[in-house]
Design a protein around this motif. Structure first.
Motif: not given
Length: 512
Positions: A183-195
């Motif tokens: 879940x934490x890694x997904x947050x980092x991925x979403x951050x790269x998309x500007x979320x």
């Protein structure tokens, strides 16, 4: 000019009857960052996010919410979602008997002329699941996937609403380490998309792992916001949260251990639904008076099933084995018999199994042994009030009064009510299952002190926890549990994170 802050909450004040939950709170969040919101239970974190998401609508609080510099007045959740704000609560809002696809687009259906297109629903669902690294079939029912995957479905649901600010309230409190990392890694991925994400968590190691900035709230006030860099430690965050240095996370204690007064022998339990599946396999353990015995193991190892099967056969069927108390074999076929024999069980799920959330503190505390305050099966209200006031003071339950609904208490204070309920039964053996789950460090310390005091009174404590530091900091002896079996027994001196994991890994190799 566009503000560098996607979100500004200015001088937010929120009153409930008898309490000021938020007192001029300010929060600034930059676009595309992961912003952690930390504080003790009851500090006001969830209340602030409920204001932001429109759960507490404009007019029920004072202050301003600005999105990209524009002041917004949300009347409900739909209004905030139109601005791309989506909140994922600690208690997931998924419907178990609907499919993943149906849940993803609930109130956001894929339809034409008011007729749902199931092809489009499941096609779009598959694309969203791929984004959150889930390979499940979108037609799978929610009840058939684990809690970790359900959290990812909630995030996929947020992505379906074109989320810009994702609020996660204690998203990993019920997850194992692997699911938490995903879940934490997904947050980092979403951050790269500007979320942009706002993360509320008591797990400070997770806060340090993913957040860019950290805001501390204490007693309904903003204490500070600081950048997360290499100089920031857990102790630094804790000092802001509790207002002082917390030099030792666990209260000191000199154990006064007596003779063995509780023993479980050759305990075997089968799955209640799947015929022939053995969940607990020939388990033997013992507890001395005044001793805190830890049961450590990975999630899913069977620790809760063991505890519940001992506590009046609350779990399982075809149960065999012996329970021996004070040297005598006892019969425990139901919960009432367990309580009468001085056994108490504090569940890991306080909200659905530990408390009556719509009732007040006064009614919850004596619930497990009403006969103590009754005459001819009629509850003596004066005694009920006296008992509730006594435990409220003794366990330092922070509330407006004993008439406050338990559902409106913070997690730490709810846990104190659960403990009060079982201490009131005057047990000799107290089984604690994840007693500090979802609770901040300050409240944890208070609960640890209560547990130590009970041990000092000569109670036998069985302490189940997924947190190894907690097991090591609290327990006099540790049983290591894996795949329904005890695979190691360690003294306080022998117990370490390495030795516990070594027992688990070794047993896995033996099974293979």
């Amino acid at each position: 000019m566009m503000s560098e802050y996607i979100l500004e909450m200015r001088n937010i004040t929120k009153l409930f009857p008898g309490v000021k939950a938020l007192d001029n709170v300010n929060l600034k969040v930059k676009k595309g960052e992961i912003h952690a919101l930390v504080g003790e239970n009851g500090a006001g974190k969830s209340t602030l996010m409920n204001v932001l998401s429109g759960i507490y609508p404009y007019g029920t609080y004072s202050g301003d919410i600005a999105i990209n510099g524009e002041v917004c007045k949300f009347r409900d959740v739909t209004d905030s979602e139109k601005k791309g704000i989506v909140i994922i609560h600690q208690e997931l809002a998924l419907i178990p008997y609907l499919s993943i696809g149906e849940n993803l687009f609930l109130r956001n259906e894929r339809s034409s002329h008011n007729i749902i297109s199931w092809n489009k629903t499941y096609r779009d669902a598959a694309a969203l699941l791929k984004k959150v690294n889930l390979s499940e079939n979108p037609e799978t029912l929610i009840k058939d996937i684990g809690v970790g995957k359900q959290q990812l479905v909630e995030i996929a649901k947020a992505l379906a609403k074109d989320v810009k600010i994702l609020i996660l309230d204690e998203p990993t409190s019920a997850l194992n380490d692997e699911d938490s990392d995903n879940l934490l890694n997904l947050l980092i991925e979403l951050q790269k998309e500007g979320i942009t994400s706002i993360l509320i968590s008591h797990k400070l190691n997770e806060v340090l792992k993913v957040s860019n900035n950290i805001t501390v709230i204490r007693d309904g006030k903003t204490i500070e916001t600081f950048e997360n860099d290499e100089n920031v430690s857990e102790d630094r965050i804790i000092k802001g949260m509790v207002g002082r240095e917390l030099t030792n996370r666990f209260p000191s204690r000199k154990p006064k251990i007596g003779e063995v007064n509780f023993e479980v022998k050759n305990w075997t339990v089968f799955h209640p639904l799947i015929e022939g599946r053995k969940i607990i396999k020939d388990v033997n353990f013992k507890v001395h008076k005044g001793e805190i015995v830890g049961i450590s193991g990975l999630m899913g190892s069977g620790r809760t099933e063991l505890a519940m099967s001992i506590f009046g056969r609350s779990y399982g069927k075809h149960i065999s084995g012996e329970i021996i108390k004070d040297g005598n074999k006892i019969t425990v076929h139901n919960v009432r018999q367990a309580i009468n024999h001085g056994i108490a069980y504090v569940t890991e799920d306080r909200k659905s199994a530990g408390l009556n959330l719509i009732d007040d503190i006064k009614s919850n505390i004596p619930l497990a042994k009403l006969m103590k305050i009754s005459k001819r099966n009629i509850v003596d209200e004066n005694k009920e009030i006296h008992v509730a006031e006594q435990y409220r003071k003794k366990l330092n339950i922070k509330s407006s009064s004993i008439l406050q609904k338990t559902g409106n208490l913070s997690g730490g204070n709810q846990q104190k009510v659960v403990l009060s309920k079982w201490i009131f039964t005057d047990p000799d053996i107290l089984i604690l299952d994840e007693p500090t789950r979802g609770i901040d460090v300050g409240a944890k310390y208070e609960i640890y002190k209560i547990i130590n005091d009970l041990a000092d009174e000569g109670k036998s404590i069985i302490f189940i926890s997924s947190e190894l530091p907690e097991i090591l900091g609290m327990c006099d002896r540790v049983y290591v549990f894996n795949e329904g079996r005890i695979v190691g027994e360690l003294s306080r001196e022998e117990a370490s994170q390495e030795s516990i994991m070594r027992c688990i890994m070794q047993s896995n190799r033996e099974v293979v």
